[in-house]
Each structure stands twice: as structure tokens, then as C-alpha cells.
Design an enzyme around this catalytic site. Structure first.
Site, PDB file in Angstrom:
ATOM      1  CD  GLU A 127      -3.438  -0.352   1.973  1.00 11.31           C
ATOM      2  OE1 GLU A 127      -3.409  -0.186   2.963  1.00 11.31           O
ATOM      3  OE2 GLU A 127      -4.192  -1.715   1.736  1.00 11.31           O
TER       4      GLU A 127
ATOM      5  CD  GLU B  59      -4.080  -5.468   2.484  1.00  6.52           C
ATOM      6  OE1 GLU B  59      -4.815  -5.624   3.951  1.00  6.52           O
ATOM      7  OE2 GLU B  59      -2.842  -6.117   2.686  1.00  6.52           O
TER       8      GLU B  59
HETATM    9  O1  AHR Z   1      -5.389  -5.890   6.513  1.00  3.66           O
HETATM   10  C1  AHR Z   1      -4.909  -5.104   7.249  1.00  3.66           C
HETATM   11  C2  AHR Z   1      -4.662  -3.553   7.228  1.00  3.66           C
HETATM   12  O2  AHR Z   1      -5.017  -3.141   6.047  1.00  3.66           O
HETATM   13  C3  AHR Z   1      -2.968  -3.994   6.163  1.00  3.66           C
HETATM   14  O3  AHR Z   1      -2.016  -4.000   7.075  1.00  3.66           O
HETATM   15  C4  AHR Z   1      -3.236  -3.119   5.669  1.00  3.66           C
HETATM   16  O4  AHR Z   1      -2.485  -3.496   4.030  1.00  3.66           O
HETATM   17  C5  AHR Z   1      -4.005  -2.484   5.344  1.00  3.66           C
HETATM   18  O5  AHR Z   1      -4.183  -1.110   4.934  1.00  3.66           O
END
Ligand code: AHR
Length: 503
Positions: free
Chosen positions: A173, A292
Site C-alpha cells: 500500500e 487483501e
Molecule cells: O489488513 C489490515 C491492513 O489493511 C493491512 O495492514 C494494510 O495493508 C491494509 O490497510
């Protein structure tokens, strides 16, 4: 009762399901590692300190690949802190989650744990506070056979064989202002390209994932991907996507339509990948790594009140209800409908932290979202068919016309099974679905699994772990090549068909 029609034809296909679509994610965050998968001294732990009960639930999910060690955590992580003798490992302040990281668990332990879980490791390198040199050293430690500083260090740490990690994320990210070492698209693009080049010189067999956008609604979406891929096209194999949804306004109909946004996000990122490919007259197709995805909002308020600098506190512990399971099912259907482009998916996360599996000191149990994930992981393999759905729609506040029915069919030629995944989003009425099965002679229903509860807010807890669990239904049947099935209002359905042997 509402009605819907679906058509599938064996010859009209979307693409093959990459088994990594059903991956997951373990971050050094909250109780994911400590107390989740690793709890030495617990009566529930094995000889390595790994929770046996957690391992059992993870094994049942058949998780093919697990991303590690973050997440936001990785952007400040020094991997060297987590290897070698435990009593020499330093504790550090983790700035991402404002906690103390003890480093008693690191990449070697994770690799051992993954072997026991039957999963592969997907490793992220730190491109927040670090860069080319440290990524190269980490790769050398993990994958180089021997005879160099870091591969020999691994051997001294008791790992004679390389870990052989194939899939690597170039940071996490990096578009997000919350990220340690946040970068502009141009800054990240250069760093990712140079890091990726060096990593592939050291190990040409690896695959690389460049950071895409951390959500469909980020202000830099689109330009970010185009800038990054313009620089990294030759170096990387995938671009990442992250996406979470929440029912913050308690508008369930709208919440259940959120996968429409995921669909648009995937279509958009794939278009940008193809634009860059075309512009460069390239031959390589960049695929998508949705590394994610989940529902995440229940724990937000509690996390804001958390005291800083604790050790593995209860953080991001969403307790998932039944409607969350329906959306997770719909998100999986969306991913399958894009199986030609989405090759990696990581349900974020796996244990305790926004997770399908929860633990306490006395046991582990399945949250509601465990089940759609389990069903797709078990039965969603083979070729995704272009599933044409004609269903009534409703007006969703954020997304416009939303179909009441989400549906996709997956054909497994090896096992001669056809599996239909479907969500009926109608909160009141059941739905009569007729599914025309073209070129599937002698296929009949083997099993119809249903996840349904009258209460959208029902949850599983340690005391009542089976409140939400799949049940078998018996009315679905095939006649003259048409499957007829009634789908309960608000339900997740798995209809498994198989081919009868020829007489
Ligand atoms: O999964 C939780 C968080 O969400 C992770 O650390 C991050 O990559 C995202 O913002």
C-alpha cells in the site's frame, strides 16, 4: 416468489481458476501471530509452539498461499530481527500499529508453520523504510542455495534447504498516506522497478507483485496504476488491489451490493494493465493480485480507543455476522467471474485479525465468513463458465441497480463436476432459479449446501460456535438439461452437480 434465469454453456468460458485465488494473509498485527497461530506454552500448542486447533481449521480451508509479514507492518520491518536465536532477537516499536513487536516469531517459523498448514508463503519486502539492498538480502536468505553471506546465515539458523518462496510483493500500500515511507507514484515506480530487477537477477524464477491502489476509492486510483506499470511493466507480473467493505449505515441491501464496486474496480485495473501493455507493444499480460479483501469495520471504534505500545492486543477483531458471510460469498463470486485476470486473492486476514478463524486461550472456532471461503476453496476449481444471469434488480443507495442474484458456475473437467455458487440478496422473498445447462448431458445434483439465517446480525461465538453453519437442502433437481432450485431469501448456496456414469 421472484424468478431468475441462468444460462451456462460448456464452451463459453471465462478462464481457469488459479488455486491461489483462495489465498489468505497473516500479518504481525494484533493476535494473528501471537495467540493466533503461535502460542508456546499453551496446552493447545504443538512442539513448535504452533496452535494445533488453529492449524486444523486452516488445513480444512486448504489455503494455497499466505501473504506475510504485512500489511502496514512490513513497511517498517527489519526481517533480520526475526531470525536466529530467539534470546538475541530485539523487541521493536512497530509504528504501523503502535505496538511492541517482540520478534519471537519470524520468517523461518512462518515457513515451518506454512508447511504444516499445507500452504505456500507469499513474502512482502519492505519498501517503506528500506529498499533494493535489503530486499536482495532477504531473497538471498530465503532462496539462495548456499555459499553466500545470507544463504549461509540461513543454514546456520538451521535451514539447510532454501525456503523457495516464489511470489513476492514489492512493498505494501505504498499509495497510502498512512504507510510508513509513503511514496508518490513516481517515487514508488522507480524503487519497485529497480528492486524487482535486482531480485529477478538473483532468482529468475520468482514472480513479483507491484503495489496498486489500496482501495477503489483512493484519490490516486488509476493514475497510480498507470504510472507504476509504465515503469515496471517489464519487471513485474501482477499488480495488487486491496478492498474492504463495511455496513456502517446499517443499510444491508446496499452493503450486500458492494461487490458491484469490486467488479468495477477489477475491470478498471485490468483495463489499465492492458492499456500499458498495448502502449508498449508488449506481449506479457499483467494479472491482478487481490491480496487483501474482506469486510472490515466492526472493530474500528474499539481500535481507536486502544492503548498504545501493548504486546499483541485485541486489534482489528471483527466479529462477523451472517450478512458479512453473504457479502464475502458475493465477493468470491465476483472474483471467480474475473478468473481470467484475478490470479491471486488473499482473504485478509486468516486468524483473529479480520479473520474467518478466532481463538481464545481455550479454543478456536469458525466465524460466519469461514463458510463461503471454505466452499470456494474446496469446490471452486476448474474452468469458470460465462454465467449469464437474468435476475430482477433493486435500487442500492450507493451502487444503483443491483441484481438480487449473484451467480457463477465452475466446471471441473477432471472430476466431471459442475459447481454453482449463488447468493440470493432478497431480504424477504425466496427465489426460483432455472439454470439451463448447455452441453452437460447426464449431470445431476449431488449436493445443495445452504447458509441461511433469519437474523442478518447472527454471529458465531466460542460458546455458540455453530449458530451459522451450512445445511443441506434437497429440492434442487435437473430435468431435461435444466436445473431448478429454490434459493432461500438471504442465502449463500453451493449446488454441486456430477456426471452419471454411462450405462
Ligand atoms: O489488513 C489490515 C491492513 O489493511 C493491512 O495492514 C494494510 O495493508 C491494509 O490497510
Amino acid at each position: 416468489m421472484k424468478k431468475a434465469q441462468v444460462i451456462v454453456d460448456r464452451d463459453y468460458t471465462v478462464g481457469e481458476v488459479d488455486k491461489r485465488l483462495y489465498g489468505s494473509f497473516i500479518e504481525h498485527l494484533g493476535r494473528a501471530v501471537y495467540g493466533g497461530i503461535y502460542q508456546p506454552g499453551s496446552p493447545l500448542a504443538d512442539e513448535d509452539g504452533f496452535r494445533r486447533d488453529t492449524l486444523e481449521l486452516v488445513r480444512q480451508l486448504r489455503v494455497p498461499i499466505i501473504r506475510y509479514p504485512g500489511g502496514n507492518f512490513v513497511s517498517g520491518y527489519r526481517w533480520e530481527d526475526g531470525v536466529g536465536p530467539r534470546d538475541e532477537r530485539p523487541a521493536r516499536a512497530d509504528l504501523a500499529w503502535q505496538v511492541i513487536e517482540t520478534n519471537q516469531f519470524g520468517l523461518n517459523e512462518f515457513s515451518d508453520w506454512c508447511r504444516k498448514a499445507g500452504s505456500q508463503v507469499m513474502m512482502a519486502v519492505n519498501l517503506g523504510t528500506r529498499g533494493v539492498e535489503d530486499a536482495k538480502n532477504l531473497l538471498e536468505y530465503c532462496n539462495f542455495p548456499g555459499g553466500t553471506k545470507y544463504s549461509d546465515l540461513r543454514k546456520r539458523h538451521g535451514y539447510a534447504q532454501p525456503h523457495g518462496i516464489r511470489t513476492w510483493c514489492l512493498g505494501n500500500e505504498m499509495d497510502g498516506p498512512w504507510q510508513i515511507g509513503h511514496k508518490t507514484a513516481e517515487e514508488y515506480a522507480r524503487l519497485a522497478h529497480e528492486t524487482g530487477r535486482v531480485m529477478k537477477w538473483l532468482d529468475p524464477d520468482i514472480e513479483l507483485v507491484a503495489c496498486g491502489s489500496s482501495g477503489s476509492a483512493t484519490p490516486t486510483f488509476g493514475d497510480w496504476e498507470a504510472t507504476v506499470l509504465d515503469e515496471c511493466y517489464d519487471t513485474v507480473d501482477y499488480v495488487s488491489m486491496h478492498q474492504y467493505y463495511g455496513n456502517r449505515d446499517n443499510d444491508s441491501a446496499n452493503f450486500l451490493a458492494s461487490n458491484m464496486d469490486l467488479d468495477r474496480f477489477i475491470t478498471g485495473v485490468a483495463a489499465i494493465c492492458d492499456y500499458i501493455k498495448s502502449k508498449k507493444h508488449g506481449r506479457k499480460t499483467i494479472h491482478l493480485s487481490l491480496d487483501e479483501w474482506n469486510v472490515w469495520y466492526h472493530s474500528n471504534e474499539a481500535d481507536e480507543k486502544l492503548e498504545k505500545w501493548g504486546r499483541h492486543p485485541h486489534q482489528l477483531e471483527d466479529i462477523y455476522n451472517f450478512e458479512d458471510a453473504l457479502l464475502v460469498g458475493s465477493m468470491l463470486i465476483t472474483m471467480l467471474r474475473h478468473a481470467d485476470r484475478v490470479k491471486i486473492g488473499c482473504l485478509a486476514q486468516l486468524v483473529n485479525v479480520i479473520a474467518p478463524i478466532m481463538t481464545s486461550d481455550t479454543g478456536a472456532w469458525r466465524q460466519t465468513i469461514y463458510y463461503p471461503y471454505l466452499h470456494c476453496s474446496l469446490f471452486g476449481h476448474g474452468t469458470v463458465l460465462n454465467t449469464v444471469v437474468k435476475a430482477p434488480v433493486y435500487e442500492a443507495k450507493q451502487y444503483g441497480d443491483a441484481p438480487y442474484l449473484d451467480c457463477v458456475a465452475v466446471h471441473n473437467e477432471q472430476t466431471e463436476e459442475l459447481t454453482v455458487f449463488a447468493v440470493n440478496k432478497d431480504l424477504e422473498e425466496d427465489m426460483l432459479v432455472t439454470l439451463e445447462l448447455r452441453q452437460f448431458p447426464r449431470y445431476s445434483v449431488k449436493e445443495h449446501l445452504v447458509l441461511h439465517d433469519p437474523d442478518l446480525k447472527a454471529v458465531n461465538t466460542e460458546r455458540d460456535p455453530d449458530r451459522i453453519q451450512p445445511r443441506r437442502a434437497s429440492a434442487a433437481a435437473v430435468s431435461d438439461g435444466v436445473l431448478t432450485v429454490e434459493l432461500k431469501n438471504k442465502s449463500w448456496n453451493v449446488i454441486r452437480l456430477g456426471r452419471a456414469a454411462e450405462r
